[in-house]
Design a protein around this motif. Structure first.
Motif, PDB file in Angstrom:
ATOM      1  N   LEU A 114       0.826  -1.207   0.000  1.00  0.00           N
ATOM      2  CA  LEU A 114       0.000   0.000   0.000  1.00  0.00           C
ATOM      3  C   LEU A 114       0.865   1.264   0.000  1.00  0.00           C
ATOM      4  CD1 LEU A 114      -2.985   0.876   0.160  1.00  0.00           C
ATOM      5  CD2 LEU A 114      -2.703   0.969   2.635  1.00  0.00           C
ATOM      6  N   GLY A 115       1.905   1.290   0.815  1.00  0.00           N
ATOM      7  CA  GLY A 115       2.786   2.460   0.872  1.00  0.00           C
ATOM      8  C   GLY A 115       3.510   2.714  -0.436  1.00  0.00           C
ATOM      9  N   ASN A 116       4.023   1.657  -1.068  1.00  0.00           N
ATOM     10  CA  ASN A 116       4.688   1.822  -2.365  1.00  0.00           C
ATOM     11  C   ASN A 116       3.699   2.295  -3.425  1.00  0.00           C
ATOM     12  OD1 ASN A 116       7.487   1.222  -2.051  1.00  0.00           O
ATOM     13  ND2 ASN A 116       6.939  -0.902  -1.716  1.00  0.00           N
ATOM     14  N   PHE A 117       2.503   1.753  -3.410  1.00  0.00           N
ATOM     15  CA  PHE A 117       1.485   2.161  -4.376  1.00  0.00           C
ATOM     16  C   PHE A 117       1.074   3.617  -4.151  1.00  0.00           C
ATOM     17  CE2 PHE A 117      -2.999   2.482  -5.684  1.00  0.00           C
ATOM     18  CZ  PHE A 117      -2.849   2.196  -7.036  1.00  0.00           C
ATOM     19  N   LEU A 118       0.859   4.003  -2.893  1.00  0.00           N
ATOM     20  CA  LEU A 118       0.427   5.368  -2.605  1.00  0.00           C
ATOM     21  C   LEU A 118       1.518   6.405  -2.840  1.00  0.00           C
ATOM     22  CD1 LEU A 118      -1.756   4.798   0.580  1.00  0.00           C
ATOM     23  CD2 LEU A 118      -2.529   5.347  -1.728  1.00  0.00           C
ATOM     24  N   THR A 119       2.770   5.984  -2.798  1.00  0.00           N
ATOM     25  CA  THR A 119       3.860   6.918  -3.090  1.00  0.00           C
ATOM     26  C   THR A 119       3.698   7.518  -4.480  1.00  0.00           C
ATOM     27  OG1 THR A 119       5.379   5.751  -1.642  1.00  0.00           O
ATOM     28  CG2 THR A 119       6.365   7.133  -3.318  1.00  0.00           C
ATOM     29  N   ILE A 120       3.183   6.729  -5.403  1.00  0.00           N
ATOM     30  CA  ILE A 120       2.962   7.210  -6.768  1.00  0.00           C
ATOM     31  C   ILE A 120       2.004   8.397  -6.770  1.00  0.00           C
ATOM     32  CG2 ILE A 120       2.042   6.595  -9.033  1.00  0.00           C
ATOM     33  CD1 ILE A 120       2.787   3.667  -8.312  1.00  0.00           C
ATOM     34  N   PHE A 121       1.025   8.367  -5.883  1.00  0.00           N
ATOM     35  CA  PHE A 121       0.007   9.408  -5.864  1.00  0.00           C
ATOM     36  C   PHE A 121       0.311  10.508  -4.849  1.00  0.00           C
ATOM     37  CE2 PHE A 121      -2.042   5.496  -7.279  1.00  0.00           C
ATOM     38  CZ  PHE A 121      -2.424   5.903  -8.535  1.00  0.00           C
ATOM     39  N   GLY A 122       1.389  10.376  -4.110  1.00  0.00           N
ATOM     40  CA  GLY A 122       1.789  11.410  -3.156  1.00  0.00           C
ATOM     41  C   GLY A 122       2.492  12.530  -3.894  1.00  0.00           C
ATOM     42  N   MET A 123       1.729  13.349  -4.564  1.00  0.00           N
ATOM     43  CA  MET A 123       2.310  14.340  -5.462  1.00  0.00           C
ATOM     44  C   MET A 123       2.727  15.629  -4.760  1.00  0.00           C
ATOM     45  SD  MET A 123       2.522  12.606  -8.073  1.00  0.00           S
ATOM     46  CE  MET A 123       2.831  13.512  -9.551  1.00  0.00           C
ATOM     47  N   ASN A 124       3.052  15.548  -3.500  1.00  0.00           N
ATOM     48  CA  ASN A 124       3.701  16.673  -2.827  1.00  0.00           C
ATOM     49  C   ASN A 124       4.708  16.102  -1.835  1.00  0.00           C
ATOM     50  OD1 ASN A 124       2.449  16.250  -0.222  1.00  0.00           O
ATOM     51  ND2 ASN A 124       0.622  17.251  -1.014  1.00  0.00           N
ATOM     52  N   PHE A 125       5.565  16.955  -1.373  1.00  0.00           N
ATOM     53  CA  PHE A 125       6.678  16.517  -0.533  1.00  0.00           C
ATOM     54  C   PHE A 125       6.204  15.886   0.773  1.00  0.00           C
ATOM     55  CE2 PHE A 125       9.940  17.671   2.690  1.00  0.00           C
ATOM     56  CZ  PHE A 125      10.902  16.770   2.271  1.00  0.00           C
ATOM     57  N   GLU A 126       5.195  16.455   1.410  1.00  0.00           N
ATOM     58  CA  GLU A 126       4.729  15.956   2.704  1.00  0.00           C
ATOM     59  C   GLU A 126       4.167  14.539   2.581  1.00  0.00           C
ATOM     60  OE1 GLU A 126       3.870  19.008   1.454  1.00  0.00           O
ATOM     61  OE2 GLU A 126       5.221  20.162   2.747  1.00  0.00           O
ATOM     62  N   LEU A 127       3.321  14.300   1.581  1.00  0.00           N
ATOM     63  CA  LEU A 127       2.771  12.950   1.388  1.00  0.00           C
ATOM     64  C   LEU A 127       3.869  11.952   1.030  1.00  0.00           C
ATOM     65  CD1 LEU A 127      -0.604  13.530  -0.476  1.00  0.00           C
ATOM     66  CD2 LEU A 127      -0.266  12.639   1.825  1.00  0.00           C
TER      67      LEU A 127
END
Length: 179
Positions: A114-127
């Protein structure tokens, strides 16, 4: 998946400043952070970059423009992941002892995916930092708990064979299939 995601996320492609360039200039031989042409409207800092992609692949770094003056963001995200390793290892080990190794192993795998997948969508530095910390927090458990389970469940004569099958064959197979 996690081993390969690190390479895909952290790939820094060849890049050069696109400020003041025409439509199709050839890429320079080296990475360039400053504009090629400076004038009164150009301060000498770059606002837009061009990237030389490999087979059309655009890395996370090129998508976020984390090169030159912004490259510290990628490095900070990696440091935060390492902090997750340091904090998560003892906590997840304690939880594995208290709640059981198999449930914590399943939990750690789910969170890593889940974390690796969500990293793709974390389109800002904080996420990006939050997801990298989350992955770092649980990823050691994916490797260490498997070893502990094999040592606990297998008789001594089969431990080496089972560890080699788990780590040698299945990690190899995963690395071949994932790309």
């Amino acid at each position: 998946m996690h081993n390969i995601s690190y390479s895909l996320i952290n790939t820094v492609p060849k890049h050069w400043c696109a400020d003041g360039l025409g439509s199709g200039p050839p890429p320079p031989n080296v990475d360039e952070c400053k504009p090629f042409y400076t004038n009164s409207s150009n301060s000498g800092t770059c606002k837009k970059y061009n990237y030389e992609s490999y087979m059309g692949y655009q890395s996370f770094v090129s998508k976020m423009n984390w090169v030159c003056d912004e490259k510290s963001k990628l490095e900070m995200g990696n440091y935060i992941a390492l902090a997750g390793y340091a904090i998560g290892g003892p906590i997840m080990g304690y939880l594995a002892d208290r709640l059981g190794r198999v449930p914590i192993l399943v939990f750690a795998n789910v969170i890593t995916i889940l974390g690796n997948f969500l990293t793709i969508f974390g389109m800002n530095f904080e996420l990006f930092c939050i997801f990298r910390f989350l992955i770092g927090f649980v990823v050691n458990s994916n490797f260490s708990i498997i070893r502990i389970l094999i040592v606990e469940y297998m008789r001594p004569s089969l431990r080496t064979v089972c560890l080699n099958i788990c780590y040698g064959f299945f990690i190899y197979l995963g690395m071949v299939i994932t790309p």
